[in-house]
Design a protein around this motif. Sequence first.
Motif, mmCIF file in Angstrom:
data_model
loop_
_atom_site.group_PDB
_atom_site.id
_atom_site.type_symbol
_atom_site.label_atom_id
_atom_site.label_comp_id
_atom_site.label_asym_id
_atom_site.label_seq_id
_atom_site.Cartn_x
_atom_site.Cartn_y
_atom_site.Cartn_z
ATOM 1 N N ALA A 128 61.880 39.880 46.287
ATOM 2 C CA ALA A 128 61.166 38.740 45.698
ATOM 3 C C ALA A 128 61.105 38.828 44.184
ATOM 4 O O ALA A 128 60.819 37.832 43.509
ATOM 5 N N GLY A 129 61.376 40.012 43.616
ATOM 6 C CA GLY A 129 61.338 40.153 42.167
ATOM 7 C C GLY A 129 59.911 40.163 41.639
ATOM 8 O O GLY A 129 58.985 40.645 42.288
ATOM 9 N N ARG A 130 59.733 39.607 40.442
ATOM 10 C CA ARG A 130 58.402 39.552 39.843
ATOM 11 C C ARG A 130 57.554 38.502 40.552
ATOM 12 O O ARG A 130 57.970 37.349 40.704
ATOM 13 N N ILE A 131 56.352 38.915 40.962
ATOM 14 C CA ILE A 131 55.442 38.034 41.697
ATOM 15 C C ILE A 131 54.189 37.789 40.883
ATOM 16 O O ILE A 131 53.614 38.721 40.305
ATOM 17 N N ILE A 132 53.765 36.543 40.832
ATOM 18 C CA ILE A 132 52.420 36.200 40.369
ATOM 19 C C ILE A 132 51.630 35.756 41.586
ATOM 20 O O ILE A 132 52.117 34.935 42.377
ATOM 21 N N ASN A 133 50.431 36.303 41.749
ATOM 22 C CA ASN A 133 49.588 35.911 42.881
ATOM 23 C C ASN A 133 48.260 35.348 42.403
ATOM 24 O O ASN A 133 47.668 35.831 41.436
ATOM 25 N N ILE A 134 47.792 34.314 43.115
ATOM 26 C CA ILE A 134 46.506 33.665 42.836
ATOM 27 C C ILE A 134 45.673 33.719 44.105
ATOM 28 O O ILE A 134 46.154 33.354 45.185
ATOM 29 N N ASP A 135 44.432 34.172 43.985
ATOM 30 C CA ASP A 135 43.541 34.260 45.139
ATOM 31 C C ASP A 135 42.180 33.676 44.752
ATOM 32 O O ASP A 135 41.576 34.106 43.767
ATOM 33 N N ILE A 136 41.708 32.700 45.527
ATOM 34 C CA ILE A 136 40.424 32.051 45.247
ATOM 35 C C ILE A 136 39.424 32.420 46.338
ATOM 36 O O ILE A 136 39.589 32.055 47.503
ATOM 37 N N GLY A 137 38.395 33.156 45.962
ATOM 38 C CA GLY A 137 37.335 33.501 46.891
ATOM 39 C C GLY A 137 36.123 32.618 46.694
ATOM 40 O O GLY A 137 36.153 31.644 45.939
ATOM 41 N N GLY A 138 35.039 32.975 47.346
ATOM 42 C CA GLY A 138 33.816 32.214 47.199
ATOM 43 C C GLY A 138 33.157 32.432 45.854
ATOM 44 O O GLY A 138 32.545 31.528 45.289
ATOM 45 N N GLY A 139 33.296 33.673 45.308
ATOM 46 C CA GLY A 139 32.630 33.992 44.060
ATOM 47 C C GLY A 139 33.555 34.213 42.886
ATOM 48 O O GLY A 139 33.129 34.128 41.738
ATOM 49 N N SER A 140 34.823 34.511 43.149
ATOM 50 C CA SER A 140 35.706 34.873 42.044
ATOM 51 C C SER A 140 37.142 34.423 42.285
ATOM 52 O O SER A 140 37.553 34.121 43.408
ATOM 53 N N LEU A 141 37.876 34.383 41.187
ATOM 54 C CA LEU A 141 39.307 34.080 41.180
ATOM 55 C C LEU A 141 40.038 35.337 40.752
ATOM 56 O O LEU A 141 39.721 35.926 39.720
ATOM 57 N N GLU A 142 41.023 35.769 41.548
ATOM 58 C CA GLU A 142 41.814 36.941 41.209
ATOM 59 C C GLU A 142 43.248 36.522 40.881
ATOM 60 O O GLU A 142 43.841 35.715 41.595
#
Length: 341
Positions: A128-142
């Motif tokens: 997959a090479g270089r990955i950017i990941n976005i994760d949205i929780g109830g209290g925070s964004l990672e």
Amino acid sequence: MRLGVLDVGSNTVHLLVVDARRGGHPTPMSSTKASLRLAEAIDGSGKLTRKGADKLIGTVDEFAKIAASSGCAELMAFATSAVRDAKNSEEVLARVLAETGVALQVLSGPDESRLTFLAVRRWYGWSAGRIINIDIGGGSLELSNGVDEAPEVALSLPLGAGRLTREWLPDDPPGRRRVQMLRDWLDTEVADAAKAMLAAGSPDLAVATSKTFRSLARLTGAAPSGAGPRVKRTLTATGLRQLIAFISRMTAADRAELEGVSADRAPQIVAGALVAEASMKALAIESVDICPWALREGLILRKLDSEADGSIFVGGADNRQKVGGADTPASVKTSVRDARR
């Protein structure tokens, strides 16, 4: 080895039971959830209320018994944003340990981001090479970005869907002006984080994790969960903008009737969509692939990797709970997943 992973989040407490071995694919055996909304149990002084702590302790105790009756050799228990942010978190954690025997480990925001990235990397592989990941929780964004299993950049921002709903969108349905104000504010809030992310390199693959992203993808036409985790699911920026225009005019009750949106998530899906939009825009991402693995799987993978030296990410062996036999409370419903998926 059968493992239990107990995830105490801002919205739900989730127990995942898996059969896992080093070098193998963790096989989910059962999933048990309880909606506690701990973030809403934080009082004006920033402390988790007695009632909220009592509910947490009761749920942890029940889920530990489920893990035991499911044959788990170990229970890995961790807490994220809501407990992490509570000013009385040490007191609450001490009560949980004293009354249930379970030592909840509080993960930092960057640790959440790193563990989630590990799961994403293992799912997609080196090709997959270089990955950017976005994760949205109830209290925070990672947010995370990297070419290896450990990301070069791992960030956490207090921009969770539940948090922003409480602070910005109290009306049902949210007013158009408030939605636009939040949209503009988010553009500013994520700008510096996006610059730091992109400074590490442009992604070969953009990925999103979390229930919020799965729901948004489903609402824009992605396959339902029943199709299995290996079906490719994507969310486009264009589809997301169109979806926001639609769901922001609906009440939470009406949104709960939409396929892919639970009654628990319906009140905060608009804020979650706005965070997704702002993140994708700032990162110049037009489409994200939805990864079925996230934080819980990352913790399992890290535990298996570190089995040789007896440690587990942060906190070492103290975080591993040995569980013995116990009856499963009738009040908790456990859904058994098809291990062949």
